[in-house]
Scaffold this active site. Structure first.
Site, PDB file in Angstrom:
ATOM      1  CG  HIS A  48      -0.011  -0.148   2.241  1.00 16.11           C
ATOM      2  ND1 HIS A  48       0.532  -0.856   2.981  1.00 16.11           N
ATOM      3  CD2 HIS A  48       0.262   1.091   3.030  1.00 16.11           C
ATOM      4  CE1 HIS A  48       0.814  -0.699   3.889  1.00 16.11           C
ATOM      5  NE2 HIS A  48       0.858   0.938   4.202  1.00 16.11           N
ATOM      6  CG  HIS A 131       7.516   5.139   0.724  1.00 13.42           C
ATOM      7  ND1 HIS A 131       7.064   6.101   1.718  1.00 13.42           N
ATOM      8  CD2 HIS A 131       7.703   3.692   1.770  1.00 13.42           C
ATOM      9  CE1 HIS A 131       7.076   5.748   2.862  1.00 13.42           C
ATOM     10  NE2 HIS A 131       7.206   4.307   3.220  1.00 13.42           N
TER      11      HIS A 131
END
Length: 176
Positions: A48, A131
């Site tokens: 995620h 990220h």
């Protein structure tokens, strides 16, 4: 108003975050980036991109948090994951973008503002660094580049951290 995130977890408290969640194909490609990486690898179902980490929140805050999620515009952006990165202090290896679309920064800002307006207290990061964690306790970076992964990001979720060995680390509570 929610208590500060530094309070200990107890009954009726959850460790929560909002994130963009990749589809199965993107998750499979991310898993492929882990080949040859030493460290504690993120499981495929757990990939995620965190937009806001809320820390510990009381269970009674969940309706407000779901309402915040439902008031946000559904994301509709293309992200191109095309680089490795690391947070050396954390020994964390990640996949990210050389060129982050403004729409992602706008979504993260809208979410933060909606949370504050709803009285949700959480520790905000000083800078949003989008990220996807590939591995924790990673001591080295891969030496090769990778083919860009194109991700049509449209799944925004409210998720909870859990301890479920072998079943994934996170549980989606609500999605948009």
């Amino acid at each position: 108003m929610s208590p500060a995130p530094s309070e200990p977890r107890g009954p009726g408290r959850h460790r929560l975050f909002y994130a963009l969640w990749p589809d199965a194909l993107v998750a499979e490609k991310l898993e492929g980036l882990q080949a040859g990486v030493a460290g504690k690898k993120t499981q495929r179902q757990d990939f995620h991109l965190t937009l806001a980490f809320l820390g510990e929140q009381p269970a009674q805050a969940l309706p407000v948090l779901e309402s915040v999620l439902n008031r946000l515009s559904r994301p509709d952006m293309t992200l191109v994951l095309d680089r490795y990165g690391c947070f050396k202090r954390l020994d964390l290896l990640w996949a990210g973008m050389n060129s982050v679309p403004q729409a992602l920064f706008d979504l993260q800002l809208s979410l933060s503002m909606a949370l504050r307006a709803s009285g949700i207290v959480f520790k905000q990061e000083t800078a949003f660094r989008p990220h996807i964690t590939l591995a924790r306790k990673a001591k080295t970076m891969p030496e090769t580049d990778f083919s860009p992964i194109v991700w049509s990001a449209y799944s925004l979720v409210l998720a909870r951290s859990e301890s479920m060995p072998g079943e994934g680390r996170y549980r989606i509570l609500a999605s948009r």
